[in-house]
Design a protein around this motif. Sequence first.
Motif, PDB file in Angstrom:
ATOM      1  N   LYS A 150      14.202  24.460  41.465  1.00 25.38           N
ATOM      2  CA  LYS A 150      14.554  25.796  41.932  1.00 25.38           C
ATOM      3  C   LYS A 150      15.901  25.762  42.645  1.00 25.38           C
ATOM      4  O   LYS A 150      16.107  24.972  43.567  1.00 25.38           O
ATOM      5  CB  LYS A 150      13.475  26.318  42.881  1.00 25.38           C
ATOM      6  CG  LYS A 150      13.684  27.766  43.305  1.00 25.38           C
ATOM      7  CD  LYS A 150      12.519  28.258  44.149  1.00 25.38           C
ATOM      8  CE  LYS A 150      12.715  29.722  44.527  1.00 25.38           C
ATOM      9  NZ  LYS A 150      11.557  30.229  45.329  1.00 25.38           N
ATOM     10  N   PRO A 151      16.853  26.607  42.238  1.00 24.97           N
ATOM     11  CA  PRO A 151      18.195  26.565  42.842  1.00 24.97           C
ATOM     12  C   PRO A 151      18.199  27.152  44.247  1.00 24.97           C
ATOM     13  O   PRO A 151      17.414  28.036  44.579  1.00 24.97           O
ATOM     14  CB  PRO A 151      19.034  27.415  41.885  1.00 24.97           C
ATOM     15  CG  PRO A 151      18.051  28.362  41.271  1.00 24.97           C
ATOM     16  CD  PRO A 151      16.761  27.601  41.157  1.00 24.97           C
ATOM     17  N   SER A 152      19.116  26.663  45.067  1.00 27.41           N
ATOM     18  CA  SER A 152      19.232  27.163  46.442  1.00 27.41           C
ATOM     19  C   SER A 152      20.248  28.295  46.551  1.00 27.41           C
ATOM     20  O   SER A 152      20.164  29.118  47.476  1.00 27.41           O
ATOM     21  CB  SER A 152      19.643  26.024  47.381  1.00 27.41           C
ATOM     22  OG  SER A 152      20.892  25.456  46.971  1.00 27.41           O
ATOM     23  N   LYS A 153      21.192  28.361  45.620  1.00 27.74           N
ATOM     24  CA  LYS A 153      22.214  29.415  45.653  1.00 27.74           C
ATOM     25  C   LYS A 153      21.965  30.374  44.500  1.00 27.74           C
ATOM     26  O   LYS A 153      22.036  29.983  43.331  1.00 27.74           O
ATOM     27  CB  LYS A 153      23.613  28.803  45.558  1.00 27.74           C
ATOM     28  CG  LYS A 153      23.949  27.876  46.725  1.00 27.74           C
ATOM     29  CD  LYS A 153      25.414  27.510  46.784  1.00 27.74           C
ATOM     30  CE  LYS A 153      25.870  26.699  45.597  1.00 27.74           C
ATOM     31  NZ  LYS A 153      27.288  26.271  45.723  1.00 27.74           N
ATOM     32  N   THR A 154      21.642  31.612  44.827  1.00 27.95           N
ATOM     33  CA  THR A 154      21.229  32.567  43.800  1.00 27.95           C
ATOM     34  C   THR A 154      22.004  33.875  43.886  1.00 27.95           C
ATOM     35  O   THR A 154      22.569  34.219  44.926  1.00 27.95           O
ATOM     36  CB  THR A 154      19.721  32.868  43.905  1.00 27.95           C
ATOM     37  OG1 THR A 154      19.430  33.394  45.210  1.00 27.95           O
ATOM     38  CG2 THR A 154      18.902  31.614  43.659  1.00 27.95           C
ATOM     39  N   VAL A 155      21.983  34.604  42.766  1.00 31.98           N
ATOM     40  CA  VAL A 155      22.624  35.913  42.648  1.00 31.98           C
ATOM     41  C   VAL A 155      21.553  36.939  42.313  1.00 31.98           C
ATOM     42  O   VAL A 155      20.790  36.759  41.358  1.00 31.98           O
ATOM     43  CB  VAL A 155      23.702  35.912  41.545  1.00 31.98           C
ATOM     44  CG1 VAL A 155      24.326  37.296  41.395  1.00 31.98           C
ATOM     45  CG2 VAL A 155      24.774  34.871  41.847  1.00 31.98           C
ATOM     46  N   ARG A 156      21.490  37.999  43.105  1.00 32.67           N
ATOM     47  CA  ARG A 156      20.543  39.079  42.853  1.00 32.67           C
ATOM     48  C   ARG A 156      21.221  40.182  42.031  1.00 32.67           C
ATOM     49  O   ARG A 156      22.440  40.329  42.061  1.00 32.67           O
ATOM     50  CB  ARG A 156      20.036  39.681  44.159  1.00 32.67           C
ATOM     51  CG  ARG A 156      19.137  38.764  44.967  1.00 32.67           C
ATOM     52  CD  ARG A 156      18.745  39.389  46.289  1.00 32.67           C
ATOM     53  NE  ARG A 156      19.890  39.511  47.195  1.00 32.67           N
ATOM     54  CZ  ARG A 156      20.543  40.635  47.435  1.00 32.67           C
ATOM     55  NH1 ARG A 156      20.192  41.763  46.831  1.00 32.67           N
ATOM     56  NH2 ARG A 156      21.561  40.658  48.276  1.00 32.67           N
ATOM     57  N   VAL A 157      20.420  40.970  41.335  1.00 32.33           N
ATOM     58  CA  VAL A 157      20.943  42.111  40.587  1.00 32.33           C
ATOM     59  C   VAL A 157      20.082  43.325  40.909  1.00 32.33           C
ATOM     60  O   VAL A 157      18.862  43.220  41.066  1.00 32.33           O
ATOM     61  CB  VAL A 157      20.963  41.830  39.064  1.00 32.33           C
ATOM     62  CG1 VAL A 157      19.565  41.587  38.533  1.00 32.33           C
ATOM     63  CG2 VAL A 157      21.632  42.970  38.308  1.00 32.33           C
ATOM     64  N   THR A 158      20.726  44.472  41.073  1.00 30.69           N
ATOM     65  CA  THR A 158      20.012  45.709  41.383  1.00 30.69           C
ATOM     66  C   THR A 158      20.388  46.777  40.372  1.00 30.69           C
ATOM     67  O   THR A 158      21.477  46.769  39.798  1.00 30.69           O
ATOM     68  CB  THR A 158      20.343  46.212  42.800  1.00 30.69           C
ATOM     69  OG1 THR A 158      21.770  46.345  42.939  1.00 30.69           O
ATOM     70  CG2 THR A 158      19.831  45.252  43.849  1.00 30.69           C
TER      71      THR A 158
END
Length: 443
Positions: A150-158
């Motif tokens: 599981k990655p620690s740096k993520t990008v969310r999308v809305t």
Amino acid sequence: MERTVSGRTPTGRTATRRGLLAGAGLVGVAAGLAACTSDKGSGGGTGGATESPKPDPNAAAATIVTPAKDATGVSAATEIVYELKNATEATVELKDANGTVVTGELRADGSSWVPAKTLGYSMAYTLTVTATGSDGKTGTTTSGFTTMAKPSKTVRVTSFLGDNAKAGVGMPLMYKFSRAIPEAQRAEVQKRLFVSSEPVQDGIWHWFSGTEVHYRPKEYWQAGTKVNARLAIGGLDMGDGYYGKGDITLENLTIGSAVIMVADNKTKQMTVTKDGKVVKKIPISLGKPSTPSSSGTVVIIEKFVHTIFDTYAELGPELGYRTPIDYAQRLTWGGEYIHSAPWSISSQGKRNVSHGCLNMSPANAKWLFNLTSIGDPVITKGTERQLKNGNGWTHWNMTWDEYVKGSAVPFVSAVTPTPAPSESESATPDPTASATATATPSA
């Protein structure tokens, strides 16, 4: 079910791949193997080893290309790529370590099989591809892989829209990322943005910036269209060591009637059509020469039965005003609205007196307000000022060619063209015959 644009949205079916895809090194095919020999000719005896059966060069076979066999650290957004030989179709079965089947579907171009959800992190999977030949015989290939941690740096999308929303025929699909996607990574991200529509219609994504990507069809949505979307970015490499936090979906967006408004400065009239028929012509007053309305195409952004226009902060105490407004429909971020204006009824249809808005009588403003939806197109013509792209939802103020330029991947039509009649077909149609038309989606 008909579907459209950059690949079919994975819907949860176990997919079948049809057709013959050429490939080298196919599993199950041992090309060039020599037959086993007996002892004949080495001693005149009749005994010796029994001859082994030869592999059938025409047997159906599949080779799993991606992920590689026993690979580790595989993206949770991986797609299954395989090649077929001597096969007319294939089925894919993907199971996690608990034996749970992961459903999925082929891309419309057959290039890969896409799991219907993000795969689990640090999880082992077993993959089986079964090829079927024209004779009905099958060849099965099995492989395994383990996904990434599981990655620690993520990008969310809305998303601007929610499930079961209703919108007008000009409504774009608009998404924002919590971190800018590097330009070099946008094509790979865009390939994981799926839109489907019933009926099938062409469309494409446009990157307005690294944090915003929007989708519009080539033409206005057809009235009654059902739209679904899946941004399958969970576990996807988003550049610079960041990964998609999770998938986001849009389910059951319903497009309403084709309500289109055209405001003509020359006639000072707004012509309102619904599903191609003129339903009303409304006298209007547009922006006066010092504050003209913007000529161009926008769609309705938001609607307020009652609101207050307050321009003191923008224009100052000498020019600013604070006015209660009814039946306001926003067109631009710069403050242009359609709204009720009882104070300008005597000018409506005759002269322009507004600050840039489209004024109409209270009765007409209420009637129009009750007819329209967010996303309905409004076209203004013949004013002293041209609409600037970005001042509102100006997707339709760009030509299709201009819009396509904002895509990170080439446009591919999802609509199968109607074939031309053959020379043997009669040029005169049979009035008693029935006809149906179908469209096949493509990537």
